[in-house]
Design a protein around this motif. Sequence first.
Motif, PDB file in Angstrom:
ATOM      1  N   ILE A  73       0.832  -1.202   0.000  1.00  0.00           N
ATOM      2  CA  ILE A  73       0.000   0.000   0.000  1.00  0.00           C
ATOM      3  C   ILE A  73       0.868   1.254   0.000  1.00  0.00           C
ATOM      4  N   ARG A  74       1.935   1.218   0.779  1.00  0.00           N
ATOM      5  CA  ARG A  74       2.846   2.372   0.822  1.00  0.00           C
ATOM      6  C   ARG A  74       3.528   2.581  -0.531  1.00  0.00           C
ATOM      7  N   ILE A  75       3.901   1.485  -1.196  1.00  0.00           N
ATOM      8  CA  ILE A  75       4.543   1.590  -2.515  1.00  0.00           C
ATOM      9  C   ILE A  75       3.592   2.230  -3.527  1.00  0.00           C
ATOM     10  N   GLY A  83       3.859  11.137  -8.670  1.00  0.00           N
ATOM     11  CA  GLY A  83       3.482  11.584 -10.008  1.00  0.00           C
ATOM     12  C   GLY A  83       3.072  10.485 -10.967  1.00  0.00           C
ATOM     13  N   ILE A  84       3.205   9.216 -10.561  1.00  0.00           N
ATOM     14  CA  ILE A  84       2.758   8.112 -11.418  1.00  0.00           C
ATOM     15  C   ILE A  84       1.248   7.947 -11.249  1.00  0.00           C
ATOM     16  N   ASN A  85       0.520   8.092 -12.341  1.00  0.00           N
ATOM     17  CA  ASN A  85      -0.939   7.940 -12.223  1.00  0.00           C
ATOM     18  C   ASN A  85      -1.453   6.671 -12.891  1.00  0.00           C
ATOM     19  N   PHE A  86      -0.639   6.015 -13.719  1.00  0.00           N
ATOM     20  CA  PHE A  86      -1.095   4.825 -14.437  1.00  0.00           C
ATOM     21  C   PHE A  86      -0.814   3.580 -13.602  1.00  0.00           C
ATOM     22  N   LEU A  87      -1.892   2.867 -13.241  1.00  0.00           N
ATOM     23  CA  LEU A  87      -1.783   1.667 -12.420  1.00  0.00           C
ATOM     24  C   LEU A  87      -2.241   0.455 -13.217  1.00  0.00           C
ATOM     25  N   ASP A  88      -1.382  -0.546 -13.278  1.00  0.00           N
ATOM     26  CA  ASP A  88      -1.638  -1.795 -13.987  1.00  0.00           C
ATOM     27  C   ASP A  88      -2.075  -2.864 -13.000  1.00  0.00           C
ATOM     28  N   ASN A  94      -1.789 -13.107  -8.648  1.00  0.00           N
ATOM     29  CA  ASN A  94      -1.700 -13.575  -7.262  1.00  0.00           C
ATOM     30  C   ASN A  94      -3.076 -13.920  -6.688  1.00  0.00           C
ATOM     31  N   ASP A  95      -3.851 -14.646  -7.520  1.00  0.00           N
ATOM     32  CA  ASP A  95      -5.186 -15.093  -7.110  1.00  0.00           C
ATOM     33  C   ASP A  95      -6.072 -13.928  -6.649  1.00  0.00           C
ATOM     34  N   GLY A  96      -5.899 -12.811  -7.278  1.00  0.00           N
ATOM     35  CA  GLY A  96      -6.698 -11.631  -6.934  1.00  0.00           C
ATOM     36  C   GLY A  96      -6.081 -10.763  -5.854  1.00  0.00           C
ATOM     37  N   GLY A  97      -5.000 -11.252  -5.246  1.00  0.00           N
ATOM     38  CA  GLY A  97      -4.380 -10.502  -4.157  1.00  0.00           C
ATOM     39  C   GLY A  97      -3.842  -9.148  -4.567  1.00  0.00           C
ATOM     40  N   SER A  98      -3.347  -9.043  -5.803  1.00  0.00           N
ATOM     41  CA  SER A  98      -2.817  -7.758  -6.264  1.00  0.00           C
ATOM     42  C   SER A  98      -3.917  -6.711  -6.342  1.00  0.00           C
ATOM     43  N   GLU A  99      -5.090  -7.113  -6.827  1.00  0.00           N
ATOM     44  CA  GLU A  99      -6.194  -6.169  -6.910  1.00  0.00           C
ATOM     45  C   GLU A  99      -6.703  -5.787  -5.518  1.00  0.00           C
ATOM     46  N   VAL A 100      -6.742  -6.750  -4.611  1.00  0.00           N
ATOM     47  CA  VAL A 100      -7.191  -6.456  -3.244  1.00  0.00           C
ATOM     48  C   VAL A 100      -6.292  -5.401  -2.610  1.00  0.00           C
ATOM     49  N   ARG A 101      -4.994  -5.578  -2.735  1.00  0.00           N
ATOM     50  CA  ARG A 101      -4.054  -4.621  -2.143  1.00  0.00           C
ATOM     51  C   ARG A 101      -4.171  -3.253  -2.799  1.00  0.00           C
ATOM     52  N   MET A 102      -4.307  -3.248  -4.116  1.00  0.00           N
ATOM     53  CA  MET A 102      -4.425  -1.965  -4.812  1.00  0.00           C
ATOM     54  C   MET A 102      -5.714  -1.259  -4.428  1.00  0.00           C
ATOM     55  N   GLY A 103      -6.786  -2.033  -4.259  1.00  0.00           N
ATOM     56  CA  GLY A 103      -8.048  -1.434  -3.837  1.00  0.00           C
ATOM     57  C   GLY A 103      -7.937  -0.744  -2.493  1.00  0.00           C
ATOM     58  N   LYS A 104      -7.221  -1.365  -1.566  1.00  0.00           N
ATOM     59  CA  LYS A 104      -7.026  -0.744  -0.259  1.00  0.00           C
ATOM     60  C   LYS A 104      -6.169   0.512  -0.369  1.00  0.00           C
ATOM     61  N   ALA A 105      -5.165   0.474  -1.247  1.00  0.00           N
ATOM     62  CA  ALA A 105      -4.297   1.643  -1.419  1.00  0.00           C
ATOM     63  C   ALA A 105      -5.039   2.819  -2.039  1.00  0.00           C
ATOM     64  N   LEU A 106      -6.096   2.541  -2.801  1.00  0.00           N
ATOM     65  CA  LEU A 106      -6.818   3.597  -3.508  1.00  0.00           C
ATOM     66  C   LEU A 106      -7.905   4.251  -2.668  1.00  0.00           C
ATOM     67  N   LEU A 139     -10.991  -3.980  -6.330  1.00  0.00           N
ATOM     68  CA  LEU A 139     -10.364  -2.667  -6.473  1.00  0.00           C
ATOM     69  C   LEU A 139     -11.164  -1.550  -5.805  1.00  0.00           C
ATOM     70  N   GLN A 140     -12.324  -1.907  -5.273  1.00  0.00           N
ATOM     71  CA  GLN A 140     -13.169  -0.968  -4.533  1.00  0.00           C
ATOM     72  C   GLN A 140     -13.527   0.267  -5.357  1.00  0.00           C
ATOM     73  N   THR A 141     -13.972  -0.012  -6.582  1.00  0.00           N
ATOM     74  CA  THR A 141     -14.338   1.080  -7.487  1.00  0.00           C
ATOM     75  C   THR A 141     -15.569   0.687  -8.284  1.00  0.00           C
ATOM     76  N   ASP A 142     -16.284   1.676  -8.794  1.00  0.00           N
ATOM     77  CA  ASP A 142     -17.462   1.368  -9.608  1.00  0.00           C
ATOM     78  C   ASP A 142     -17.159   1.399 -11.101  1.00  0.00           C
TER      79      ASP A 142
END
Length: 341
Positions: A73-75, A83-88, A94-106, A139-142
């Motif tokens: 989340i800190r990364i 200044g990086i706005n593009f997130l892949d 990682n069985d959805g784990g990458s999206e879960v972490r990114m959702g919390k960071a957002l 990702l906790q987004t609509d």
Amino acid sequence: MTDEQKNRELDRREFLGISVGAAMLFGMNGYPGLAQDKTGVQYRTLGHTGERVSCIGLGGYHIGIQGSEDESIRIIRRAIDGGINFLDNCWDYNDGGSEVRMGKALRDGYRKRAFLMTKIDGHDGKTATKQLEDSLRRLQTDHLDLLQFHEVIRPTDPDRIFAANGSFEAMQKAKQAGKIRYLGYTGHKDPEIHLKMLSTALAHNWTPDSVQMPLNVMDTHFNSFEHKVLPELVKHNIGVLGMKPMGSGVILQSKVVTPVECLTYALSLPTSVVITGCDSMQVVDQALKVAREFKPPSEKEVAALRAKTAPVAMAGKYELYKTSSNFDGTAHNPQWLGGAP
């Protein structure tokens, strides 16, 4: 003229051909809508969408393999604050784990500052729709700023995606419902499959908003996306997403190029974004530094990079995503593709 001199001259002409073509389309600097934001990070235009995106994008896979979720989340937030706005990301990372972490960071306002992309594997409409809904929830987004059909790596993939009741049809409905803003595709296996996907798309009256593919110092010498696919994307003003600038770290094992050289080479092409994995603060800071300080290398510098990588690039030794099934997630997990459309 020796064979080595001939090869260098061919490299020079190919590079100039791409650069001149890009300059004609994007302006005399040769890059899509070159500009900088207040952090100093270079921003470019994502093809015909007109969207402004950071020239470096944060890869989603490595976010999920970082040991600590809090550190991930800190990364992510360090990248956005820098200044990086593009997130892949991707439904299967990682069985959805990458999206879960990114959702919390957002959370906490970060979603509004990000251009968020993820990918789905499903080829039939039902599977694709479920994967999209899974991604939105994690990702906790609509909505997604960009969704891409992932791993177009088999000659049969384009026909399945565009079949009746297939994933393309389903994602067009999702786009109409406001769940997706833009749509593209990715792949890492073979430039000819990328070209088939593009021709199939155009035959269905769809010009992709983005195409993601490997672009790096080794690709330029072997079954090259740079030489075969990139000119077509520039021609159609499609947003170019370069990935694997270091070949998931394998290119660095060659010991002939540094991480900064790898990023610089990929950025020197008419890419909208170069996506790189960042699994530590040190690595994300390095990416930010390159994104702020990038200056187009000279013809001589590009030729030097190509010359020192050429001897080890043949036969795809450092591009295992082309020459092995190691990176083919949907080959190892065919159920991700779903049933027949």
